[in-house]
Design a protein around this motif. Structure first.
Motif, PDB file in Angstrom:
ATOM      1  N   LEU A 377       0.842  -1.204   0.000  1.00 46.66           N
ATOM      2  CA  LEU A 377       0.000   0.000   0.000  1.00 46.66           C
ATOM      3  C   LEU A 377       0.875   1.252   0.000  1.00 46.66           C
ATOM      4  CD1 LEU A 377      -2.877  -0.974   2.466  1.00 46.66           C
ATOM      5  CD2 LEU A 377      -3.021  -0.629  -0.011  1.00 46.66           C
ATOM      6  N   SER A 378       1.974   1.169   0.728  1.00 48.94           N
ATOM      7  CA  SER A 378       2.893   2.308   0.722  1.00 48.94           C
ATOM      8  C   SER A 378       3.471   2.511  -0.665  1.00 48.94           C
ATOM      9  CB  SER A 378       4.000   2.065   1.740  1.00 48.94           C
ATOM     10  OG  SER A 378       4.947   3.092   1.674  1.00 48.94           O
ATOM     11  N   MET A 379       3.811   1.391  -1.337  1.00 49.95           N
ATOM     12  CA  MET A 379       4.346   1.486  -2.692  1.00 49.95           C
ATOM     13  C   MET A 379       3.309   2.104  -3.629  1.00 49.95           C
ATOM     14  SD  MET A 379       6.240  -1.408  -4.937  1.00 49.95           S
ATOM     15  CE  MET A 379       4.993  -2.673  -5.125  1.00 49.95           C
ATOM     16  N   ALA A 380       2.038   1.793  -3.388  1.00 50.76           N
ATOM     17  CA  ALA A 380       0.983   2.351  -4.233  1.00 50.76           C
ATOM     18  C   ALA A 380       0.743   3.827  -3.935  1.00 50.76           C
ATOM     19  CB  ALA A 380      -0.307   1.561  -4.031  1.00 50.76           C
ATOM     20  N   GLY A 381       1.236   4.280  -2.785  1.00 53.19           N
ATOM     21  CA  GLY A 381       1.048   5.689  -2.439  1.00 53.19           C
ATOM     22  C   GLY A 381      -0.268   5.947  -1.746  1.00 53.19           C
ATOM     23  N   VAL A 415       1.251  11.177 -13.840  1.00 50.79           N
ATOM     24  CA  VAL A 415       0.059  10.554 -13.258  1.00 50.79           C
ATOM     25  C   VAL A 415      -0.139   9.151 -13.846  1.00 50.79           C
ATOM     26  CG1 VAL A 415      -2.454  10.715 -13.091  1.00 50.79           C
ATOM     27  CG2 VAL A 415      -1.053  12.740 -12.707  1.00 50.79           C
ATOM     28  N   ALA A 416       0.104   9.002 -15.143  1.00 43.35           N
ATOM     29  CA  ALA A 416      -0.026   7.688 -15.764  1.00 43.35           C
ATOM     30  C   ALA A 416       0.913   6.703 -15.089  1.00 43.35           C
ATOM     31  CB  ALA A 416       0.279   7.774 -17.259  1.00 43.35           C
ATOM     32  N   ALA A 417       2.157   7.158 -14.846  1.00 47.23           N
ATOM     33  CA  ALA A 417       3.120   6.280 -14.190  1.00 47.23           C
ATOM     34  C   ALA A 417       2.630   5.913 -12.790  1.00 47.23           C
ATOM     35  CB  ALA A 417       4.485   6.953 -14.120  1.00 47.23           C
ATOM     36  N   ALA A 418       2.086   6.897 -12.085  1.00 47.10           N
ATOM     37  CA  ALA A 418       1.581   6.631 -10.738  1.00 47.10           C
ATOM     38  C   ALA A 418       0.443   5.625 -10.792  1.00 47.10           C
ATOM     39  CB  ALA A 418       1.125   7.928 -10.085  1.00 47.10           C
ATOM     40  N   ALA A 419      -0.404   5.714 -11.826  1.00 48.41           N
ATOM     41  CA  ALA A 419      -1.515   4.766 -11.970  1.00 48.41           C
ATOM     42  C   ALA A 419      -0.977   3.351 -12.162  1.00 48.41           C
ATOM     43  CB  ALA A 419      -2.394   5.173 -13.153  1.00 48.41           C
ATOM     44  N   CYS A 420       0.042   3.206 -13.003  1.00 50.57           N
ATOM     45  CA  CYS A 420       0.647   1.883 -13.201  1.00 50.57           C
ATOM     46  C   CYS A 420       1.194   1.363 -11.881  1.00 50.57           C
ATOM     47  CB  CYS A 420       1.775   1.959 -14.227  1.00 50.57           C
ATOM     48  SG  CYS A 420       1.204   2.259 -15.893  1.00 50.57           S
ATOM     49  N   SER A 421       1.814   2.288 -11.137  1.00 49.17           N
ATOM     50  CA  SER A 421       2.388   1.904  -9.855  1.00 49.17           C
ATOM     51  C   SER A 421       1.298   1.357  -8.932  1.00 49.17           C
ATOM     52  CB  SER A 421       3.073   3.127  -9.240  1.00 49.17           C
ATOM     53  OG  SER A 421       3.564   2.814  -7.981  1.00 49.17           O
ATOM     54  N   VAL A 422       0.146   2.042  -8.906  1.00 47.07           N
ATOM     55  CA  VAL A 422      -0.987   1.555  -8.106  1.00 47.07           C
ATOM     56  C   VAL A 422      -1.392   0.168  -8.596  1.00 47.07           C
ATOM     57  CG1 VAL A 422      -3.426   1.933  -7.592  1.00 47.07           C
ATOM     58  CG2 VAL A 422      -1.814   3.853  -7.555  1.00 47.07           C
ATOM     59  N   ALA A 423      -1.441  -0.005  -9.919  1.00 48.14           N
ATOM     60  CA  ALA A 423      -1.910  -1.267 -10.485  1.00 48.14           C
ATOM     61  C   ALA A 423      -1.027  -2.437 -10.051  1.00 48.14           C
ATOM     62  CB  ALA A 423      -1.958  -1.163 -12.012  1.00 48.14           C
ATOM     63  N   TYR A 424       0.320  -2.285 -10.191  1.00 49.72           N
ATOM     64  CA  TYR A 424       1.144  -3.448  -9.834  1.00 49.72           C
ATOM     65  C   TYR A 424       1.192  -3.666  -8.331  1.00 49.72           C
ATOM     66  CZ  TYR A 424       5.226  -0.215  -9.469  1.00 49.72           C
ATOM     67  OH  TYR A 424       6.081   0.790  -9.147  1.00 49.72           O
ATOM     68  N   SER A 425       1.076  -2.544  -7.545  1.00 42.40           N
ATOM     69  CA  SER A 425       1.069  -2.726  -6.097  1.00 42.40           C
ATOM     70  C   SER A 425      -0.147  -3.527  -5.677  1.00 42.40           C
ATOM     71  CB  SER A 425       1.057  -1.374  -5.387  1.00 42.40           C
ATOM     72  OG  SER A 425       2.167  -0.612  -5.779  1.00 42.40           O
ATOM     73  N   PHE A 426      -1.293  -3.146  -6.245  1.00 40.25           N
ATOM     74  CA  PHE A 426      -2.516  -3.860  -5.873  1.00 40.25           C
ATOM     75  C   PHE A 426      -2.527  -5.278  -6.429  1.00 40.25           C
ATOM     76  CE2 PHE A 426      -4.001   0.187  -4.404  1.00 40.25           C
ATOM     77  CZ  PHE A 426      -4.819  -0.165  -3.340  1.00 40.25           C
ATOM     78  N   ARG A 427      -1.841  -5.456  -7.566  1.00 44.19           N
ATOM     79  CA  ARG A 427      -1.773  -6.821  -8.088  1.00 44.19           C
ATOM     80  C   ARG A 427      -1.009  -7.696  -7.093  1.00 44.19           C
ATOM     81  NH1 ARG A 427       1.220  -9.815 -12.682  1.00 44.19           N
ATOM     82  NH2 ARG A 427       0.033 -11.749 -12.517  1.00 44.19           N
ATOM     83  N   TYR A 428       0.061  -7.134  -6.540  1.00 52.29           N
ATOM     84  CA  TYR A 428       0.846  -7.890  -5.563  1.00 52.29           C
ATOM     85  C   TYR A 428      -0.025  -8.250  -4.365  1.00 52.29           C
ATOM     86  CZ  TYR A 428       4.900  -9.171  -2.698  1.00 52.29           C
ATOM     87  OH  TYR A 428       5.798  -9.849  -1.926  1.00 52.29           O
ATOM     88  N   ILE A 429      -0.899  -7.320  -3.960  1.00 49.25           N
ATOM     89  CA  ILE A 429      -1.765  -7.582  -2.810  1.00 49.25           C
ATOM     90  C   ILE A 429      -2.861  -8.577  -3.178  1.00 49.25           C
ATOM     91  CG2 ILE A 429      -3.414  -6.547  -1.211  1.00 49.25           C
ATOM     92  CD1 ILE A 429      -1.843  -3.903  -1.526  1.00 49.25           C
ATOM     93  N   VAL A 430      -3.578  -8.267  -4.268  1.00 49.58           N
ATOM     94  CA  VAL A 430      -4.799  -9.012  -4.580  1.00 49.58           C
ATOM     95  C   VAL A 430      -4.483 -10.416  -5.084  1.00 49.58           C
ATOM     96  CG1 VAL A 430      -6.852  -9.055  -6.062  1.00 49.58           C
ATOM     97  CG2 VAL A 430      -6.085  -6.911  -5.041  1.00 49.58           C
ATOM     98  N   HIS A 431      -3.549 -10.526  -6.014  1.00 47.49           N
ATOM     99  CA  HIS A 431      -3.306 -11.822  -6.639  1.00 47.49           C
ATOM    100  C   HIS A 431      -2.515 -12.776  -5.762  1.00 47.49           C
ATOM    101  CE1 HIS A 431      -4.089 -10.508 -11.061  1.00 47.49           C
ATOM    102  NE2 HIS A 431      -5.059 -10.145 -10.221  1.00 47.49           N
ATOM    103  N   VAL A 432      -1.858 -12.237  -4.732  1.00 49.18           N
ATOM    104  CA  VAL A 432      -1.031 -13.120  -3.905  1.00 49.18           C
ATOM    105  C   VAL A 432      -1.687 -13.370  -2.546  1.00 49.18           C
ATOM    106  CG1 VAL A 432       1.209 -13.418  -2.796  1.00 49.18           C
ATOM    107  CG2 VAL A 432       1.068 -12.367  -5.058  1.00 49.18           C
ATOM    108  N   PHE A 433      -2.171 -12.310  -1.921  1.00 52.37           N
ATOM    109  CA  PHE A 433      -2.578 -12.460  -0.533  1.00 52.37           C
ATOM    110  C   PHE A 433      -4.090 -12.509  -0.328  1.00 52.37           C
ATOM    111  CE2 PHE A 433       1.706 -10.789  -0.312  1.00 52.37           C
ATOM    112  CZ  PHE A 433       2.286 -11.695   0.568  1.00 52.37           C
TER     113      PHE A 433
END
Lengths: 960, 114
Positions: A377-381, A415-433
């Motif tokens: 979540l911190s990585m996602a900002g 902002v686009a880069a930040a959106a991607c950052s949110v996407a992979y951070s949440f993928r790490y959360i959602v798809h793994v945990f």
């Protein structure tokens, strides 16, 4: 002092783990941790001074003549980095203790880790830029060792190699850039360079310096287009990935850009290159990270993306951006190291890192899951975590940045880069945990031992605390670091979680939404991405390396075509070209009065020229050519006589005899003539090269001979000191055995080695194909009498006389022409004549001396003479002398130098005899063994020692 | 005399270079001998040409020539003997092993073993 110790401590400590691993893994880890903790406390000693804004220094003279010093300094920025390196290092050491399995060689791991740590701390505390580059390269090397730690894995080895090639190349560029910079600034000290920013930016070399330094920084910090090596470096054990490839080493490039920020930043070129590269890297890497199924690859690309973010901030060149950059370095180090460690735990527990095979882990490993989710979540900002704060600062800066004359492009991309950052951070959360627990994990997971998750927990605690209590916890550190980075241009505003509803907050919210949308559309996006061609970095890299290797191979094949004549011709042409370019116009005859030509001199000159040209013309007839060559040698020794060099004349004469005998022996087993096979063109070319070389030497020598000495020579000293200092009147000999005795010692050693090499080459001739050729060698018509009686009698009568002459020449050598070299050659000649006249077997049977031993004896005596002077507290090879009156010989000087000369003498005799006797031995092998011994011979009664090899040789001949 | 010595050394160099470019080992060995002569004479001559003043200390001597190049060249002569010996032995061994005394280790035009 303290400061240098800080960098050296990990290096010194690196010997401990391999030694202590025998006492168990805990002891080993504890020792490693203690070293790091010690370094950390050494660092913290300086904290009060650093926070007062002072700079700590330490310096050691290294090459003061060249203005080079091993100097260290520590300011806020260096302190900040050193703190991160050591503190996170401590956590990594604890984590690795539990991560590494029983089979992994832990001692080696910790040793490499400490080497890396020392190198990294070295970078951030170096003042001298050359020292910095050395530490920089050491991080590349230790990272190579750590990536390839699991030697059995091919990915590990390949990844290590790729990382080394890319970062090593960057290191070279960096070295070039820093050397240029030091040249412009007039100092190798960073502290001085930092004050000369104006001069460097104004210099015409600014752009080359900038490009070279940035090449170093970008390769290290994996900026586009060098981003490809980091994912392949993920073959390393996870503690390495967490430490080197997220928290520290890859930030060395950022450190460098930050360090040189006051010097290089603020120009248009810096802004465009650095912020442009940074933004491009953020976007590309964040986009790729979304689609990586391997957790470590996902984190690797996200790391690349975040490094790009910091690069972009540094590129903006404003104080606020620099503050944001420093803050983000800190935040990223905390959450990303934590994330890598959780990925390691997942891998450790489930035996897979593939996101497609995971999910629902938070139910099975609640502690790890919670920590991982917080860090992600911190990585996602997401507020109130620390990643949010620095991302806000970044967006705030981006919104104010004009790029390509528009204020829109930069913020949109950010902002686009930040959106991607949110996407992979949440993928790490959602798809793994998150999601329901699955039944098909390769291994059923549960939370690891506390030792493994505690380091993660500490980092996550930092993530939360820095997020909520940013100002009291991190504020002073970040500000002092940013202040040092920007040389005071960073703002003093406190770090705050809540700024009100600002444009940055709105941008943040847009990014969050965008990221969630991206994740929701994950499956279609994957299909879309699959449909397009994507460059594959590893294949391109391999192809590039292969192409370079091929080019190098063909280039060297073009020059080195295994045709010796052509290669020698090329080398000669190159030498001639260099001589021509450097000598043209610089070499001219001088005014020194010459000697009048004498008729005899003219005659000798004409004879030498005629003989030399005859050899060149008729070299196909080898025997004739050899004999004429020795005539030239004789004229050379006459030249020495003429021009006041009796010692040289004697040496040249005896060497000439020995060489001719040797070549005659060799010629016995080589074809008697050379075929005429060179085409006229080649001959013409060779004549031209040779004529040019001869002409060049003539001009050069004539210029020397007709000029006076440019500088006063040291010969006057030798002449004056020869008698009082060295005790001899023959100055040449005194120079050899006394003034320059050390050189002579080296020379007889070289001579001895050459003789041993010759022995080795000849001795093994009696095996393999050579024996067959020797046996079937068709002899020239034999002389009726192989050992003519006249010759045999003459040589045997002469032997004692010749030996006497040798001894005489040796004894008088210190005062009159002579000495060990010449006496050795004379005795050698006297002995070899016996071999020639009476045959190898006859002479060998009567020889009681082992020539190898003689060479060894000579070198040992000469060395012992030198060492002997130590006994009297004098330097090596100091001589002393006294006189002794011998009947008939006259006054003989007994100097230690004479003992040294005895060593020279023995070595020379041994060398000459070893070479010629072995050559003669080859001859003996090929001789038809018939009734060779003549009537002259009594039956020899050799010593048993000498007889044995002779008998063995006879046996061998019979076998052949 | 200076010109005689200089040109003589030049001719020795030229012959040495020419022989070193030949295709068979024995002329190359002779060429190296010639180059040794030339180099040794060259080094010796850097002490300038002096007649009748050997560097032997004698109260009656009117002066001395430069002893330093002589000492250098003396060892150089002996070392060049060592080098010539090594090269000729290598040439001999190469011929005995390969059956060709061409410098490339094989007869020109012949393919195969290198």
């Amino acid at each position: 002092m303290n400061l240098a110790l800080l960098a050296l401590l990990p290096f010194l400590g690196a010997v401990l783990p391999p030694l202590l691993i025998r006492s168990g893994r805990n002891t080993c880890a504890l020792a490693t941790g203690t070293v790091t903790a010690l370094a950390l406390s050494l660092l913290l000693v300086h904290a009060p001074a650093i926070f007062r804004g002072e700079v700590v220094r330490a310096s050691f003279s290294w090459l003061p003549q060249a203005g080079l010093e091993a100097s260290f300094f520590l300011d806020g920025f260096g302190f900040f980095f050193a703190f991160l390196i050591l503190a996170i290092g401590l956590l990594i050491i604890a984590y690795a203790r539990f991560y590494l399995s029983r089979e992994d060689p832990m001692g080696r791991f910790y040793s490499f880790l400490l080497l890396f740590q020392g190198a990294m701390v070295g970078i951030v505390v170096s003042d001298n830029v050359l020292l910095l580059v050395i530490f920089w390269e050491l991080t590349s090397l230790s990272s190579f060792l750590l990536i390839g730690y699991w030697r059995h894995l091919p990915e590990g080895r390949q990844g290590a190699r790729m990382a080394l090639v890319v970062t090593g190349m960057g290191g070279l560029a960096l070295l070039a850039g820093l050397l240029l910079m030091a040249e412009v600034a007039g100092s190798y000290e960073l502290t001085t360079i930092l004050e000369r920013g104006e001069a460097i930016r104004g210099s015409p070399l600014y752009l080359p310096i900038l490009l070279l330094v940035l090449l170093g920084a970008f390769t290290k910090s994996t900026q586009f287009p060098f981003h490809f090596w980091l994912p392949h470096a993920m073959a390393a054990p996870t503690p390495v990935s967490a430490y080197l490839h997220s928290a520290t080493m890859v930030k060395a490039g950022l450190f460098l850009m930050g360090r040189l920020w006051p010097v290089l930043a603020g120009t248009e070129a810096w802004f465009l290159i650095v912020s442009g590269t940074g933004l491009l890297t953020v976007l590309i890497a964040a986009w790729i990270a979304i689609f990586k199924d391997d957790l470590k690859a996902l984190l690797a690309f996200s790391t690349v993306s975040h490094l790009g973010l910091v690069t972009m901030l540094l590129g903006l060149g404003t104080g606020t951006a620099a503050l944001a950059a420093v803050f983000h370095i800190l935040n990223h180090a905390t959450f990303k190291a934590a994330l890598f460690m959780t990925a390691g735990i997942v891998d450790h527990e489930t035996h897979t890192r593939d996101a497609r095979r995971l999910g629902g882990l938070v139910h099975l490993m609640p502690v790890t899951g919670t920590l991982a989710i917080l860090a992600a979540l911190s990585m996602a900002g997401i507020p109130p975590l620390n990643g949010f704060l620095s991302k806000e600062l970044m967006l705030e800066e981006a919104l104010h940045t004009t790029w390509w004359e528009t204020g829109r492009l930069f913020p949109i991309l950010a902002v686009a880069a930040a959106a991607c950052s949110v996407a992979y951070s949440f993928r790490y959360i959602v798809h793994v945990f998150l999601g329901p627990p699955r039944e098909d994990y390769p291994h059923h997971p549960h939370d690891p031992p506390a030792g493994m998750w505690l380091p993660v927990a500490i980092l996550v605690a930092a993530v939360v605390v820095i997020g909520i209590l940013a100002e009291p916890v991190a504020g002073p550190l970040v500000r002092v670091a940013a202040g040092a980075l920007t040389a005071g241009a960073a703002p003093e505003t406190p770090l705050k979680l809540w700024h009100g509803v600002t444009p940055a907050l709105v941008a943040s919210a847009i990014a969050l939404l965008g990221g969630l949308v991206l994740l929701a559309a994950f499956a279609p996006l994957v299909r879309l991405r699959e449909a397009f061609w994507r460059p594959e970095a590893k294949r391109m890299f391999d192809a590039a390396i292969e192409a370079i290797a091929r080019a190098a191979r063909s280039a060297s094949a073009a020059i080195h075509d295994e045709r010796l004549q052509r290669m020698v011709a090329w080398a000669l042409v190159a030498i001639l070209a260099v001589g021509l370019v450097t000598g043209w116009g610089a070499i001219a005859p001088g005014e020194r009065p010459g000697l009048a030509p004498a008729p005899l001199g003219l005659l000798l000159w004409a004879a030498a020229i005629a003989a030399a040209l005859a050899v060149a013309a008729f070299h196909h007839e080898r025997l004739v050519a050899l004999i004429v060559t020795s005539v030239v040698g004789l004229i050379v020794s006459l030249t020495f006589v003429w021009f006041s060099a009796p010692d040289l004349a004697l040496t040249q004469l005896s060497v000439e005899i020995v060489t001719t005998v040797l070549l005659l022996l060799a010629l016995n087993y080589l074809p008697p003539g050379s075929p005429r096979e060179s085409a006229p063109v080649r001959r013409g070319r060779d004549v031209a090269i040779a004529a040019l070389a001869g002409l060049g030497v003539t001009v050069l020598l004539y210029a020397i001979l007709t000029s006076d000495f440019a500088l006063p020579t040291i010969s006057a000293y030798h002449l004056a000191e020869s008698k009082p200092g060295g005790g001899g009147t023959n100055v040449v000999n005194v120079i050899l055995v006394d003034f320059r005795g050390y050189d002579t010692l080296g020379e007889i050693i070289v001579l001895g080695i050459a003789a041993l090499a010759i022995f080795a080459v000849l001795d093994s001739t009696f095996r393999g194909a050579a024996v067959e050729r020797l046996r079937t060698w068709s002899h020239a018509p034999e002389a009726a009498d192989r050992h003519p009686m006249m010759l045999v009698v003459a040589t045997r009568v002469m032997l004692p006389l010749a030996l006497m002459v040798g001894v005489y020449i040796f004894l008088r050598g210190h005062n009159q022409p002579g000495g060990g070299f010449i006496a050795g050659l004379v005795v050698g000649v006297a002995l070899i004549v016996q071999y020639m006249a009476s045959g190898w077997a006859w002479a060998r049977a009567r020889t009681r001396v082992d020539y190898h031993a003689l060479i060894g004896f000579g070198v040992l005596v000469a060395t012992a003479t030198g060492v002997g002077s130590w006994l009297f507290d004098r330097p090596f090879l100091t001589s002393s002398y006294g006189y002794l009156h011998l009947p008939l010989v006259g006054e003989v000087e007994l100097a230690t130098a004479m003992l040294f000369d005895l060593g020279v003498f023995s070595t020379v005799v041994g060398v000459v005899m070893l070479v010629l006797a072995n050559m003669a031995r080859v001859a003996a092998r090929a001789e038809p063994q018939q009734g060779v011994p003549t009537a002259m011979d009594s039956v020899p009664t050799p010593s048993p020692r000498a007889a044995e090899p002779a008998a063995a040789d006879t046996r061998a001949v019979q076998e052949v | 005399m200076e010109l005689l010595v200089a040109s003589g050394v030049g001719v020795l160099t030229a012959v040495g270079v020419y022989l070193c470019l030949r295709g068979r080992t024995f002329p190359v060995v002779l060429g190296l001998s010639f180059l040794s002569y030339a180099v040794n004479l060259f080094l010796f001559a850097t002490g300038r040409l002096v007649v009748g003043r050997p560097p032997i200390i004698d109260p009656a001597a009117p002066g001395y020539t430069d002893p330093l190049p002589q000492a250098l060249v003396l060892t150089a002569i002996v070392i060049s003997f060592g080098m010539t010996a090594l090269v000729v032995v290598l040439a001999l061994r190469g011929f005995l092993e390969a059956g060709s005394d061409h410098v490339d280790g094989r007869e020109p035009g012949a393919e195969g073993r290198r």
